[in-house]
Structures are given as C-alpha cells and as structure tokens.
Design an enzyme around this catalytic site. Sequence first.
Site: not given
Length: 902
Positions: A663, A665-667
């Site tokens: 994921a 873009t979570d980071f």
Amino acid sequence: MAGGSGGRRRRRSRRTRCRITGAHADETAQQRPRRRDGPATLSASGARPQRRCPSEQHYRDARHRLGGCMTALARYRVLDLTTERGWLCGKLLADLGADVVKVEPPGGDPGRRRGLFADPAAPAPDPEANLVWWHQNRGKRSIVVDLDTTDGHERLLELVEGADVLVESSDPGWLEDHGLGPDDLLARNPQLVVTSISPYGRTGPHGGWAATDLTVAAGAGTMWLTGDPDRAPVRISSPQLWLHAAAEAAVDTLIALVHAQRSGTGQHVDVSAQLAGIRTLMNAQAFHLLEGRELMRMGGQSSYSHARFRMVTPCADGFVTILPIGGAIGGPMMRHLFDWAEREGVADPDLVGLDFSQVDFAEVSARPPEEASRFFDGVSGTIERLFATKTKAELYDAALEHRLLLAPVTTVADLRADEQLAARSYWDPVDQGGPDGAPGPVVHHPGPWARLSATPLRRTARAPHRGEHTAEVLAEAPRRPTPAEAAAGSAARTAAPFEGLKVFDMSWVGVGPMTAGYLASYGASVVKLESSERPDVLRLTPPFRDGKPGLDNSHFFGDFNAGKLGLGVDVGHPKGREVVWRLLEWADVVLESFTPKTMRGWGMAYDDLAARNPGLVMLSTCMQGQTGPRANYRGFGNLMASLAGFYELTGWPDRPPAMVYGAYTDFVSQRFTTMALVAAVDHRRRTGEGQHIDVAQLEAALQFLGPELLAYDTSGHVATRDGNRDPDRCPHGVHRCRPEPGRPEGWVAIACDDDEQWAALVEALGSPDWASGPALRTLAGRRRSEARIEAGLGAWASARTPAEVVAQLQPRVPAAVVQGVPELHEDPQVRHRGYWVPLDHPVYGLAPYSGLQATLSVTPGALRSPAPCLGQHSWEVLTTIAGYDEDEVAMLLAEDVVEMTG
C-alpha cells in the site's frame, strides 16, 4: 484463531472560511508577483543593506497577509540549508505557515541545474525555471550567503541565534568542517532544532557512503520487491527516497519543535533516508521470520501460492488495478463482476453462480496445485476478457457505483482532469514571477495536502528566485527564538514531547494507525478502538506466526499498532456508543479513517464531537477526502498508488506497468497526516483551540509527483516508466551478480551523481577500455554511450557478489546491494541505527517491530510495548479512563457491549 482468543467476550466539519482554506475558497485569484531584490549577497568587505523593518513584523502581519487566517506555524522561523535531497522538508513547513529562509550559495543552489524544466527543449536549461525547484521550494524566502567567507559564516550564525529550526542535507562532516555542526549551532542557540537528512544517517559504518536515490532504494529493500521477475529490480521512475526522507524530517522536526516549545531545549534530529525507505515495505519485513518464506517481486501480479493473478489488467485505453479477494470484503465485488461478465458472455462457466462471499482465496490457494490454478485462471481470465472492452473511466465509474476494489492506472494527464480534485479546488494557480518583478507564467501546482479548519495551509506562494529576499532578510532587526513554556534545564528537558497527550485511535488499516503510532512512540497515551464484529483487516492478513491465521496472530497488525492500549467495543450497540462517547470526551486527539458517511451515521461528525469537547483535534483521513463526488470511494493503499499515478511510473517502457509493493501511498500519506496533526496539537497547546483535519490520501500522495505534474502543465509532457534510467545521471542501473550463499538472486545498483564520481568509478575498475576516453568525462558524453557503459558494468559485476562490488566502489562511488528483507535484518548500518525493535507479543511471541527512522538526541522516542490483542486493555481503559466501576463493566461484558482478552 490463534491461542489467547478463547477468553474474549464480546460484547459535519467546522471550517474557517477564508481565501486559503481549500474547497471553501475562491482559487481564481493569482499570486501578486513579489518585488525581486536579489540576487544580493554579503560582500567580502562585509557591507550589508540597511536594516529597515522590525524583526517581529513578519509574524504580527501574518494573519493579514494570509487573508485573515492564521497558519499553524506562523510564529516559527526555519533556516533551510538543504540540497535537493531535502528541499521538500522546508516546503512542507512553509505550507504550514513557517517563515522558511532558504540559504543559497553565491551561484545558487546546484540542484536548480538538473531535473525537469519548464522548457525541456531549451538548449541551456534555465535554473529559474526548474520544476523541481518550483514545487519543492514554494513559500520560502531565498537569501544568498557565502559560507566560505568569514562574514558570511558569521551572518549565518546571527540568523541561527533567532531561528527555531535549521534543516540541512549536506554530506556528513561538511557542516563540521565549516564550524556549523549540530554542537556548534546548539551552542549558539540552545533552543534550536537542528535536522539533518542523509542517505544512511550521520553515524554508523555506512554514514559516509556516497548515494543516489537509486542506491538508497536498493539498500532499503524497496527494489527487491518491485519489477518483473525476469528482469532486474526497478525503482519508481520519479525519485522517491529523498522525498520520503524529507517528509519524515518534517515530521520529526515538528516533534522536536513541540519538545523545544515545552522545555526550552533544542536537539539534533538525524534522519536516515534508508530507514524511511524500509518503512514502506509494509508487511514484507518479517515473513521470513514468522512464516519461513520471503516475498519477491512479481511485476503487476499477485501470488496465490500455486497461481498468479494479474492485478494490473489491460483495458480498452490503458490499465486498471483490481484487488481480487473474496469473503465479506471482496465477495460482493467479485459477484458483481461475474454477473456483468456473464451478461456479456465472457464469464468462466465453472465459476458462474459461485458465492464469492463464502470463498477464502487463501484457502483455495492451499488446495492441490491443479485445482488452485484452475480457479485463479478462471477468475483472472474472466476479468481480463471483461475489462478488455471497457475504458478506464467506465471501470472507475463502476467501482464508485458498486464499491469495487478497483482503480485506474492514471497518468499525470488523467490527474489534471480528475473531477474529484477539481471539486475540492485542489490545484493552485501560481504566478511563477518574471525578471525584475514582472509577472511570470501561471502554473497549476499540487495544492493542499491537508485541510485544517482553524489553521489552513498557505496556498498562494511561489518558489523564490535566487537571492530574491537577501536584502529583505538582512535588513530585519535581530530576531529571538519563539519563547518556550519552560526554561532550559528544567524537568521538562527530558520529558517525552507528547507526554500527557490523550489520543483515541478509531482508525484502521494503515494511515491512521501509523499516525497514532508516531504519537505513542513519543509519549502520548493512545487507546485503540476495535471490535471482533468488524476487526481491522490487518488482523486477517499475514504474516502470521507459523502461518496460522488468527485475530491476535498477525504481525501486520502488530507492526502498525505498537505502544497502544486495546479497547474492544461494539459500536453498533447503543451502550457501545456511550462507551465511545466517554473516550471522545476524554481525548485531546481523535483519529478516524472510515469513509465520510460512517462517522456521520454514528452521530459522531466533528461538529457533534466539538460540541461536547471544544478543544478536540480530530483527524479524518480516507482515500479521496471528506467532500466531493468521490468522497465515498473505497479502497486500500495499493489501489491509491495506481490512482495517484505511481504505477504508470514503475516498470519498463516496453512492458505494462509494474506494481509498487504494498500500500505504497499509505507510507507517503502517514507522514502528511502526522505533520498536520502535530502542527494542530502545537496550535492547541498555545491557544486551546481544537480543529478538524481532512487529509485525502490522494492529495497528499501527489506531493511526491509534483515535478511531473508541473511538466504536464507547462509543456504537455506525460511522464511514464523508464526502468532504472535517469536523465541527469549515467551510469544509473542495476546489474546481476553472483548470488551470496543462500540467496536466490544477487543484484547491485551502481550510479554516478557527477563527473567526479565517474572518474572514481573508472579508477576503481582499473580504467577498462569501455570506460575510457575524454568523451565519457561529461554526462552528455556518457549518455550517448549509455548502453555500452551499462553493458560493461554488467559484465564486470556478474563475476562478483553484490557485497564484493560494493566493497570495491564505496565510499567514493554510489553502489548498494539490492537487499531483500533477510539482508535488511543483518545490515550493519540498520543494526547500528537500532531500527528493528524486538518486542514480545502475548500470542505470537518475540518479533521485530519497525522502529523509528530518525534519532532525536534528547528525546529519542521508543516503542514501549507490543501491539495489543483485541480488547486486551478493555478493563483498564473502562475503569481508569472512561469512569466505569467494576459492576458496570461486568454488565457491559454480560451484554456483549465490550470484549476483552483473558
């Protein structure tokens, strides 16, 4: 379910209206061009412009200049000594309102001369039209100071005396050689926060290594997991690692600034780009230890044991990404797709009528290989045939209408035309300014990455011309640092920055939990809300200890939730909502990451909460924000990475896009949510004012593609994937090596940042014929012979192990092993930084948790406990925080309102 579960019992946004607040704002006005005073500099004789304004005028007038709204950091000054590796850090602090003074050498920042430019066809790129500069230096003031002169050195130290923060990204040792090391700076201003951004951190066995974005990505493990399995690992074609490091630096700077304001004590913040990259590995970081297997790159596919499923799937006008899962989350989606395919005559006949809500894809993958492959081939074939005749827009519309876990693989052109971004007035029209104060081109920049209702981001500022504000800054009267609450040396000096802060974490999955994790690591009390009726999906996702699924046996959940207290409550029960309300009234900060209608449906929108807790800071983060036609889009960070344009930029130009692992873009987003939240907490500390923060993960993620978006706006250039090539560096590639013992593959990344490093590489190789000749001494000459150079390096590396190559080239030439996760756990630099933190979980035992990416010299932060089992601390929370007595808790347990472990 894993052991330990048997004892469980179950149990509208207020906004400030002004011209810079986003969706409520009128964004048609363009920036008035600033007067261009430079490039001025300090002369060798020490002559300076006459001082002409009081030092605090900038801050007293901040509210007036920003249209009547105060920004969160308007009272702080930041000195920005970064190179291009750290530009974004100062930009983000400027967005939050800080007065960021960019210090450039007499010739201007060298980074202005490479990257993307407004006119790519110009014979000589204009340093004042550098798109990376335009994006990553918005809102700053520029001064020119010659640090190689005595007068320039002293003038900088005078500015240091009045600053709150200094950010730098020089090679370790450079500042010390100039008498400007952290100790020197703190001696001059003991309250100063000094933030250093470097490839591997300023200390340790690799602290002095040469590096580029490519080699840091290799050393962080991100490339091991990215690319097609039959080719070399790849990076994202837009450099990302320095951006992760710079955004992380902004977070850690704010945390240290909160501490300085509470205690009067400054400190040194040491940020490692390698560790910032490792954090993006999501759940890959412990598979080899918990399940005895290692994840590998798979291009655009997902692996289900005996079969592979193409997640990045062709459609009529490009590609879309689909997350194929069954069960309660994905079953309805799969049923809709198969019904649609059946109507069009392309469904696999063996799967028509199947109840996908009862199908566990992981369980199917464990069946005999022939049976598992037949199932997944049938699913994949059906979807590919259905999508082949549909456009990206048609499939995206279907995803919105039917809540499909699907996203288009967007280009920058798609993003500029996106109706959700337009509806939220995302794009900022900015006059870039021309010579002598004349108007310049108006370019649409990525806009606000967070919507703060009381302290909105600055939106109209452009990047400065070289030395534009030298006379202005030097004419200001001496400034003092922003006064702190306590005197330096008091007991507050060693107190954690968020000690005493009360946080109620209602979020789930990735961004929200990781944001709350920052607060927990620096002293906040964090209560995590859950329910086994609707558990966090990470509890259902590997790695599991010994591969055995269980709500309390997932280290994916564990790694994101260390240091929290676990509370199990059925929010669907009226008495459960009353429990939640007690926590909402207790909290200083609340985080939630549902689609917007969820909190409204519970009667817990921000206005409802603020009526009962006026000082509350509430963070709402979801895929596309709280407003707009796509606010209720459902998805996870891998779909958002596709939707935000990162998949289009990953892979090889002659092949379909490759996925970035996990994921992604979570980071990216979790650093933006944390920045906004910490800034709001600091504002609350000073004013008592709470506010609502709306972070759309799409809008935050686009900050990492700013230059590519500006390139489309200025020249129509549509960026795409280009393997490991780089227009400003040659060589710049990844080469197969002889594998180390016990490793499945061996790869090494080698790059040269400049002509000096090329000369060092040629010397280290013994001046082979393919690397010799005067034409190769310049970048232009090397680019003309790039294929020959990369082939020569590949042949040379193939006879060596990755470690042997690196040992021969470092520390003068950027080179790094493309590390897999097992190697990251043995990396001496990572171990020196203490990144992996062993914690003993009550169910799955001792496991390595992802630690902190920066070292703070006074308040280093810590993971204080493993993640909680579901409801593990319910009794403690209910009796000591929520105010229930033992009989009341017993009644809540009997009525299945709350649940607890044990």
